[in-house]
Design a protein around this motif. Sequence first.
Motif, short mmCIF file in Angstrom:
data_model
loop_
_atom_site.label_atom_id
_atom_site.label_comp_id
_atom_site.label_asym_id
_atom_site.label_seq_id
_atom_site.Cartn_x
_atom_site.Cartn_y
_atom_site.Cartn_z
N TRP B 25 0.77 -1.25 0.03
CA TRP B 25 0.08 0.21 0.19
C TRP B 25 0.75 1.24 -0.08
O TRP B 25 0.45 2.35 -0.82
N LEU B 26 2.09 1.35 0.91
CA LEU B 26 2.73 2.39 0.85
C LEU B 26 3.44 2.63 -0.77
O LEU B 26 3.52 3.76 -0.98
N LEU B 28 2.16 1.84 -3.42
CA LEU B 28 1.05 2.12 -4.08
C LEU B 28 0.61 3.71 -4.18
O LEU B 28 0.43 4.46 -4.97
N ALA B 29 1.01 4.12 -2.85
CA ALA B 29 0.87 5.49 -2.43
C ALA B 29 1.81 6.23 -3.26
O ALA B 29 1.53 7.29 -3.64
N VAL B 32 0.68 6.45 -6.80
CA VAL B 32 -0.33 7.47 -7.12
C VAL B 32 0.39 8.90 -7.45
O VAL B 32 -0.13 9.53 -8.23
#
Lengths: 106, 198
Positions: B25-26, B28-29, B32
């Motif tokens: 998730w980090l 993917l952040a 983004v």
Amino acid sequence: MASEHMTLEEVKKHTRTYWVIFGALLVLTAITVAISYVHLPFFWAVVLALVVASTKASLVALYFMHLISEKTAIYLTLGLTAVLFVFLIVIPWMIPWAEVRGWFVS
Amino acid sequence: MAVHIPYIDKPNPVTGVTNAKLGIWLFLASEVMLFGALFSALITLRLGVNDWPHGYEVLNVPLATLNTVVLIFSSVTVVMAWAALKMNNLKQFKTYMSLTLLMSVIFLIVKAIEYGSKFSHGISPATSNFYAIYFVITGLHGLHIIGGIIVNAYLLGPGSKMWSVEPERFTGRIECAGLYWHFVDLVWIFLFPILYLL
């Protein structure tokens, strides 16, 4: 329920949901393509395209990426990312505002 | 000496998720922000000129629509591959992961046809600002598809041996690979209308 703790029954229930979401995504794709053939005024074309795209993205994020039931640590990470992302997108609209104030004159 | 990495298959009591999941998730952040910067560049270029072409007049909408359907289907198959492992069904996992790989390759073939058509007409990133940002964003997205293919092919092939010894850890790996793949789909969901339909 976070994905780590799902029972067998819950996973089976989720698999049915995934196919329903797939159908919804196909319908939304058809809608967004159909809208493009209408040639609306640019502003409304952008608004509608972004509304449909955001709806599709939300369905993918909530159901396929399981964000509908995730832990706080993930929400905090994504919340901060969202704030920084909005800042990035706002920058282009600040350029004329900064030009008027002579910020770009060396 | 082997170093033990904690909480790779069991949730970390502090975060409630595995370290692997928080890690993806980090990552993917940061992705983004990478694509966000390119979207910001696209808006800057678009606001700076009066004669910006309509995507539907200069790009191939039917091919891009096909690719949208292909990528959405691959998102379903990759999450179904993860669900198959949660139901202890390795055979079904392999079927769904193979389908995901097939869809990924179809996406790249369609994209290659699109690019080939542009190049054969003498259109390149140097043609205009529109094509510069079109090739940069779709090219970077294509590189992400290739990255996903490499990881998913490994997890379907040699990587799947982990299932017999550490099933929970392997299921976690598939979930992380799936999260990455859904992100690649999310980027396309916005690219498609912004570049092709406006």
